[in-house]
Design an enzyme around this catalytic site. Structure first.
Site, mmCIF file in Angstrom:
data_model
loop_
_atom_site.group_PDB
_atom_site.id
_atom_site.type_symbol
_atom_site.label_atom_id
_atom_site.label_comp_id
_atom_site.label_asym_id
_atom_site.label_seq_id
_atom_site.Cartn_x
_atom_site.Cartn_y
_atom_site.Cartn_z
ATOM 1 N N ASP A 173 -29.503 -38.732 -6.275
ATOM 2 C CA ASP A 173 -30.825 -39.271 -6.587
ATOM 3 C C ASP A 173 -30.732 -40.764 -6.900
ATOM 4 O O ASP A 173 -29.660 -41.279 -7.231
ATOM 5 C CB ASP A 173 -31.433 -38.531 -7.782
ATOM 6 C CG ASP A 173 -32.954 -38.559 -7.781
ATOM 7 O OD1 ASP A 173 -33.542 -39.176 -6.862
ATOM 8 O OD2 ASP A 173 -33.563 -37.962 -8.685
ATOM 9 N N GLY A 174 -31.859 -41.437 -6.780
ATOM 10 C CA GLY A 174 -31.947 -42.855 -7.098
ATOM 11 C C GLY A 174 -33.126 -43.121 -8.003
ATOM 12 O O GLY A 174 -34.053 -42.310 -8.112
ATOM 13 N N GLU B 43 -31.355 -44.029 -3.566
ATOM 14 C CA GLU B 43 -31.224 -42.690 -2.982
ATOM 15 C C GLU B 43 -30.117 -42.667 -1.934
ATOM 16 O O GLU B 43 -29.298 -41.730 -1.882
ATOM 17 C CB GLU B 43 -32.562 -42.280 -2.339
ATOM 18 C CG GLU B 43 -33.754 -42.246 -3.275
ATOM 19 C CD GLU B 43 -33.930 -40.916 -3.975
ATOM 20 O OE1 GLU B 43 -33.079 -40.031 -3.783
ATOM 21 O OE2 GLU B 43 -34.927 -40.770 -4.714
ATOM 22 N N ASP C 170 -34.345 -35.219 -3.382
ATOM 23 C CA ASP C 170 -35.801 -35.144 -3.496
ATOM 24 C C ASP C 170 -36.467 -36.223 -2.652
ATOM 25 O O ASP C 170 -37.680 -36.419 -2.731
ATOM 26 C CB ASP C 170 -36.255 -35.219 -4.953
ATOM 27 C CG ASP C 170 -35.856 -36.521 -5.651
ATOM 28 O OD1 ASP C 170 -35.502 -37.493 -4.945
ATOM 29 O OD2 ASP C 170 -35.909 -36.570 -6.897
ATOM 30 N N HIS D 55 -38.549 -33.706 -10.191
ATOM 31 C CA HIS D 55 -39.139 -33.409 -11.499
ATOM 32 C C HIS D 55 -39.798 -32.024 -11.514
ATOM 33 O O HIS D 55 -40.906 -31.843 -11.993
ATOM 34 C CB HIS D 55 -40.166 -34.480 -11.876
ATOM 35 C CG HIS D 55 -39.625 -35.872 -11.770
ATOM 36 N ND1 HIS D 55 -38.669 -36.379 -12.622
ATOM 37 C CD2 HIS D 55 -39.893 -36.861 -10.874
ATOM 38 C CE1 HIS D 55 -38.382 -37.614 -12.275
ATOM 39 N NE2 HIS D 55 -39.095 -37.941 -11.218
ATOM 40 N N ASP E 192 -31.078 -37.200 -11.513
ATOM 41 C CA ASP E 192 -32.164 -38.128 -11.828
ATOM 42 C C ASP E 192 -31.963 -38.764 -13.203
ATOM 43 O O ASP E 192 -32.151 -39.978 -13.372
ATOM 44 C CB ASP E 192 -33.502 -37.384 -11.790
ATOM 45 C CG ASP E 192 -34.671 -38.280 -12.170
ATOM 46 O OD1 ASP E 192 -35.037 -39.147 -11.365
ATOM 47 O OD2 ASP E 192 -35.213 -38.110 -13.281
#
Length: 233
Positions: free
Chosen positions: A8-9, A43, A66, A120, A130
Site C-alpha cells: 500500500d501507499g 503504491e 487496494d 479501509h 496502510d
C-alpha cells in the site's frame, strides 16, 4: 508454498509527504517513502520493494492491493505501453515510467498473483500495510525517523532482535544496522556472499535512480560501488 502480502501507499496532500509499505506479518514487513510524491508512486514502490525483497525466494507471491491502478497497470496495460515505447494512446509518456520499468523487470520470471481489496474495509493485511505506509509519510512530514520495519524474513527463520531487546554491542561505530550475510553461488560458479543492510530511504532512492539510469538492477549497482570502494582502500 506462496508468500501472501499486502502492499500500500499513502500521500499526505497527494502529492506531498508520501510513504509505502508491504506487510506479510508482524515479523516481516518494510516501509519507506519520500518528502514529496504521489499516492500512486507509493503504491507502485510498495509492490516493487516487495518483489526485490523476495527475489531470492523460490515461492510464489500473492499481493493484495487496494489500488486498481497498480493492478491494471501491471496486469493489463503494461504490454501496450511497452510496445509504444512507454507512451499512452494519446502519445504522452506514461506516468511513473521509471517505477513501471523496474516493476516489469522485477516481475520477469516470477509467479505473482494480484488481488484487489477495498481499502479501509477491515482487511487485516491491507490495514497493516496502510498503517505503516501512513506512518512513513507522517515521519517524512514531521522530519522524524521512518519506521522501516525488519524487512523480509522468510518463514521459519528468526527476525532481528527487537529494539527493546538487548543485543551485542558493535565493536566500532557503524552507519548501518542489522547487517546480515548468507552464502550464495554466483552464476559463474564462484562463491559469493549476499550482504544486506539498512540505509536511509533517501539513500536507497538515490541508489535505485542511479541503477535505473544505467539499466541495471540496484543490487548490481551497489555491488559495483562496494567493489570500487575496496579497490581504492
Amino acid at each position: 508454498m506462496t508468500i501472501i502480502a499486502a502492499a500500500d501507499g499513502s500521500a499526505l496532500g497527494n502529492p506531498g509527504p508520501a510513504g509505502w509499505a508491504w506487510y506479510i506479518d508482524d515479523t516481516s514487513w518494510h516501509a519507506g517513502g519520500w518528502k514529496n510524491a504521489t499516492n500512486n508512486r507509493g503504491e507502485l514502490m510498495a509492490v516493487l520493494d516487495l518483489l526485490w525483497s523476495t527475489a531470492d525466494s523460490d515461492e510464489g507471491l500473492k499481493i493484495y492491493c487496494d489500488s486498481q491502478y497498480v493492478i491494471n497497470a501491471l496486469t493489463k496495460w503494461m504490454p501496450g505501453w511497452k510496445r509504444k515505447g512507454w507512451k499512452k494512446a494519446d502519445g504522452k509518456e506514461v506516468l511513473n515510467k521509471d517505477l513501471l520499468a523496474s516493476l516489469d523487470e522485477a516481475l520477469s520470471g516470477r509467479t505473482v498473483e494480484f488481488e484487489w481489496v477495498k481499502g479501509h474495509n477491515n482487511h487485516e493485511l491491507n490495514e497493516a500495510a496502510d498503517d505503516r505506509a501512513r506512518a512513513a509519510a507522517t515521519a517524512f512530514q514531521k522530519g522524524t525517523a521512518v519506521p522501516e520495519g525488519p524487512g523480509f524474513v522468510p518463514a521459519g527463520t528468526s527476525a532481528a532482535p527487537a529494539e527493546d531487546e538487548p543485543a551485542e554491542e558493535p565493536t566500532e561505530p557503524s552507519l548501518h544496522e542489522d547487517v546480515l550475510t548468507e552464502p550464495s553461488t554466483a552464476a559463474a560458479g564462484s562463491a559469493t556472499t549476499v550482504v544486506s543492510c539498512r540505509v536511509p530511504s533517501t539513500v536507497a532512492d538515490e541508489l535505485v535512480a542511479r541503477a535505473q539510469s544505467r539499466g541495471i538492477h540496484p543490487q548490481e549497482f551497489l555491488a559495483e560501488l562496494i567493489g570500487r570502494s575496496l579497490e581504492t582502500e
